[in-house]
Write a protein that holds these residues in place. Structure first.
Motif, PDB file in Angstrom:
ATOM      1  N   TYR A  45       0.741  -1.317   0.382  1.00  0.00           N
ATOM      2  CA  TYR A  45       0.161   0.371   0.482  1.00  0.00           C
ATOM      3  C   TYR A  45       0.614   1.243  -0.137  1.00  0.00           C
ATOM      4  CZ  TYR A  45      -2.664   3.536   2.480  1.00  0.00           C
ATOM      5  OH  TYR A  45      -2.837   4.847   3.245  1.00  0.00           O
ATOM      6  N   GLN A  46       1.656   1.524   1.180  1.00  0.00           N
ATOM      7  CA  GLN A  46       2.891   2.409   0.379  1.00  0.00           C
ATOM      8  C   GLN A  46       3.460   3.277  -0.273  1.00  0.00           C
ATOM      9  OE1 GLN A  46       4.498   1.283   4.925  1.00  0.00           O
ATOM     10  NE2 GLN A  46       3.409   2.734   5.546  1.00  0.00           N
ATOM     11  N   ARG A  47       4.218   1.197  -1.306  1.00  0.00           N
ATOM     12  CA  ARG A  47       4.841   1.678  -2.126  1.00  0.00           C
ATOM     13  C   ARG A  47       4.131   1.799  -3.662  1.00  0.00           C
ATOM     14  NH1 ARG A  47       7.580  -3.891  -3.607  1.00  0.00           N
ATOM     15  NH2 ARG A  47       8.975  -2.539  -5.557  1.00  0.00           N
ATOM     16  N   LEU A  48       2.688   2.027  -3.410  1.00  0.00           N
ATOM     17  CA  LEU A  48       1.998   2.453  -4.717  1.00  0.00           C
ATOM     18  C   LEU A  48       0.951   3.624  -4.387  1.00  0.00           C
ATOM     19  CD1 LEU A  48      -0.361  -1.056  -4.709  1.00  0.00           C
ATOM     20  CD2 LEU A  48       1.103  -0.322  -6.264  1.00  0.00           C
ATOM     21  N   LEU A  49       1.240   4.251  -3.052  1.00  0.00           N
ATOM     22  CA  LEU A  49       0.637   5.275  -2.274  1.00  0.00           C
ATOM     23  C   LEU A  49       2.117   6.039  -3.458  1.00  0.00           C
ATOM     24  CD1 LEU A  49       0.122   5.707   0.643  1.00  0.00           C
ATOM     25  CD2 LEU A  49      -2.003   7.009  -1.412  1.00  0.00           C
ATOM     26  N   ALA A  50       3.100   5.816  -3.426  1.00  0.00           N
ATOM     27  CA  ALA A  50       4.321   6.555  -3.284  1.00  0.00           C
ATOM     28  C   ALA A  50       3.945   6.885  -5.276  1.00  0.00           C
ATOM     29  CB  ALA A  50       5.425   6.315  -3.520  1.00  0.00           C
ATOM     30  N   GLU A  51       2.899   5.972  -6.080  1.00  0.00           N
ATOM     31  CA  GLU A  51       3.383   6.123  -7.478  1.00  0.00           C
ATOM     32  C   GLU A  51       1.605   6.201  -7.495  1.00  0.00           C
ATOM     33  OE1 GLU A  51       5.880   4.972  -9.242  1.00  0.00           O
ATOM     34  OE2 GLU A  51       6.537   4.721  -7.975  1.00  0.00           O
TER      35      GLU A  51
END
Length: 466
Positions: A416-422
C-alpha cells in the motif's frame, strides 16, 4: 428478439467460430453500421449487450476487443480465525488510509465509494431544488424521527414488491447507512458486550465496535458462501454474544451473497439464542442476476432483525440518506437518534421522495448494474493478464469490490505504501480484521471508469508483486 440482439448473437457466433480471436479488435461501430445496415444506436446496444455478457470489452479511444472467455483465476482461501473476543483498535490506521481517499490525484482503487458519474445527479439536483421550493416551514418538526412519512411509505412499498410486509412505522430514516448501523448496534448492546462479525469484515463495523467500547468475535467466512454457520453456532454456545453484525448480500470486502437457505437458518439460529441480527444490506440492489436476493429480514418471524440499507451505494452518495427497518427496536432507535443527530437531513429526504415517485429509479438501477458488471469483467481481465498466476481473487455476483489474496510473504501494508508513492491507493487487508489478520490481502474497487490510468495501475501492482 430485437435487431440489436440478433446482431449480438451473430457476433457471438463469429467469436465462437474464431473469426475474431481473444484480444483482437472487432469492427468499429461505424464499420458495423455499414456492413450490417443498422443504425449506430442499434449497433451500440448490441456491443453493450456483448460487453455485459463478457464477450467483448472496450478500451478507451481504441474500440472493442474480444475477451479471454475463460478467467483462470484462483479463489481466495477461508482464513483460520481464533474463537475469542477481541478489543478493537483500528481507528488510527484507518484514519490515515481514509484520508488518502480525498486526494483526487490518486487512482482510488482502495475507495469505498462508487464512481459518482454512475448516478443520475442532474435528476436528483432537480428534485432537490423542486422539493426545497415547496418545503413547508413546519417540515423540520413533521419530519423528525422516524422521518418523512411519504419516503418511509415508498420504502415499505419496495419491501412489499419482494413479498416482505414491513410497516412504514417500523422504518426510521437515518443520515446514511452508517448511522442506521451505529444506532442499531447501540440499541442492542452495552459497553463490554460481545458482537459477532464476519472475518474479514467491513471496517465500519470495527469502528462502531471500538467507539461503543464493545468486543468483536470474528466468525470465519467463505469468500463465496459467507458466514460459517457451524462456527457461529459454536460461538453462541461458548460465548455471551449479544448481537451479530453481518452483511448477507454482496459483502464488503468479499462480495459473497449467502444462500436463501443459509439466511433462513441464520435467523432461526439467532432467534433460538435471542440474539438480534443487525443486517447491513447497503449493496442489496447491486446484483447481477435476474432478481434481488431476499435479505435475512425476509425470514424474521419475531421482528428481531434490524435491516439497515441506504440510497448512498445505488443512487445518491452525497445525499446521505439511509434507513433501518427496526422491528421491535424501532422506538429505541428513534430515541437514540433524537439524542444524537436529531434527524436525517430534511431537504434530502424530501428530494429523494420526489425523485422516487417520479419513476425512473428502477431503470437507473438496471443501467447501474450493467455498468458495474462490465467494469468487474474488465478488472478481472486485467488481473488475469497483469498479476502473477498465484494471486487469488473473488468473482462476486454483485456489489463493486474484489478481494485479492497474495503469497504469504507479501506485506500488503508495505505494498500500500509503495503504491501510494506511485499515486495509486489500495485498501490493505489489515483494515478488515480486529485480530490484525489479512496481512497479505487487499481490497480493490472496480466501480471506477475503466481507462488507461486504471489499467496502468493494475500493471504496476503486478510488477510490484513480481
Amino acid at each position: 428478439m430485437g435487431r440489436y440482439e440478433l446482431l449480438a448473437e451473430q457476433i457471438k457466433a463469429q467469436i465462437l467460430n474464431k473469426v475474431w480471436r481473444a484480444g483482437e479488435r472487432i469492427p468499429s461501430i461505424r464499420q458495423c453500421c455499414k456492413t450490417a445496415g443498422l443504425s449506430p444506436m442499434t449497433v451500440l446496444q448490441a456491443y453493450q449487450l456483448l460487453e455485459s455478457q463478457g464477450w467483448i470489452y472496450a478500451r478507451p479511444k481504441s474500440g472493442y476487443f474480444v475477451s479471454h472467455q475463460t478467467l483462470n483465476l484462483l479463489e481466495p482461501t477461508r482464513q483460520p480465525v481464533k474463537l475469542q473476543s477481541t478489543q478493537v483498535d483500528i481507528n488510527n490506521i484507518l484514519f490515515d488510509v481514509l484520508q488518502n481517499t480525498k486526494d483526487s490525484s490518486l487512482i482510488q482503487l482502495g475507495s469505498a465509494f462508487p464512481d459518482p458519474q454512475l448516478f443520475p445527479l442532474k435528476a436528483l439536483t432537480r428534485s432537490l431544488a423542486s422539493s426545497s421550493r415547496k418545503m413547508s416551514p413546519f417540515s423540520t418538526v413533521s419530519n423528525l424521527p422516524p422521518g418523512n412519512e411519504p419516503l418511509r411509505q415508498i420504502i415499505a412499498q419496495r419491501y412489499a414488491q419482494q413479498g416482505m410486509q414491513i410497516n412504514p412505522d417500523e422504518i426510521v430514516i437515518t443520515s446514511g447507512g452508517m448511522e442506521a448501523l451505529n444506532l442499531s448496534l447501540q440499541a442492542v448492546t452495552q459497553p463490554g458486550d460481545l458482537v459477532a462479525i464476519e472475518s474479514p469484515t467491513f471496517y465500519g463495523a470495527l469502528q462502531a465496535i471500538e467507539r461503543l467500547k464493545l468486543k468483536a468475535v470474528e466468525i470465519p467466512t467463505h469468500p463465496r458462501t459467507g458466514v460459517d454457520l457451524n462456527v457461529l453456532a459454536q460461538s453462541l454456545q461458548q460465548l455471551p454474544i449479544k448481537a451479530c453484525w453481518f452483511m448477507t448480500s454482496f459483502q464488503n470486502p468479499l462480495g459473497f451473497c449467502m444462500s436463501q437457505e443459509d439466511k433462513r437458518d441464520l435467523v432461526s439460529m439467532l432467534s433460538l439464542y435471542h440474539v438480534p441480527l443487525i443486517e447491513d444490506d447497503v449493496y442489496g440492489e447491486l446484483y447481477f442476476g435476474n432478481e434481488r436476493p431476499l435479505p435475512a429480514k425476509a425470514y424474521d418471524a419475531h421482528s428481531s432483525v434490524l435491516h439497515c440499507a441506504s440510497f448512498s451505494k445505488c443512487l445518491s452518495p452525497g445525499f446521505r440518506v439511509g434507513w433501518v427497518a427496526a422491528g421491535n427496536h424501532t422506538e429505541k432507535i428513534q430515541r437514540l437518534q433524537l439524542m444524537s443527530t436529531l434527524s436525517a437531513s430534511i431537504p434530502t429526504q424530501l428530494a429523494l421522495n420526489e425523485y422516487l415517485r417520479a419513476g425512473g429509479f428502477d431503470a437507473h438501477l438496471r443501467r447501474l448494474r450493467r455498468m458495474l458488471e462490465q467494469r468487474q469483467h474488465q478488472m478481472l481481465q486485467a488481473i488475469q493478464y497483469y498479476l502473477p498466476t498465484n494471486v487469488k481473487v473473488t468473482q462476486p455476483e454483485g456489489g463493486y469490490f474484489l478481494w485479492l489474496e497474495f503469497a504469504k510473504e507479501i506485506d500488503s501494508f508495505a505494498l500500500y505504501q509503495r503504491l501510494l508513492a506511485e499515486k495509486v491507493a489500495i485498501a490493505p487487508g489489515i483494515l478488515f480484521s480486529s485480530q490484525k489478520q489479512y496481512t497479505h490481502h487487499i481490497r480493490i474497487n472496480y466501480a471506477l471508469p475503466w481507462n488507461s490510468r486504471v489499467e496502468n495501475a493494475i500493471d504496476l501492482l503486478g510488477r510490484l508483486l513480481g
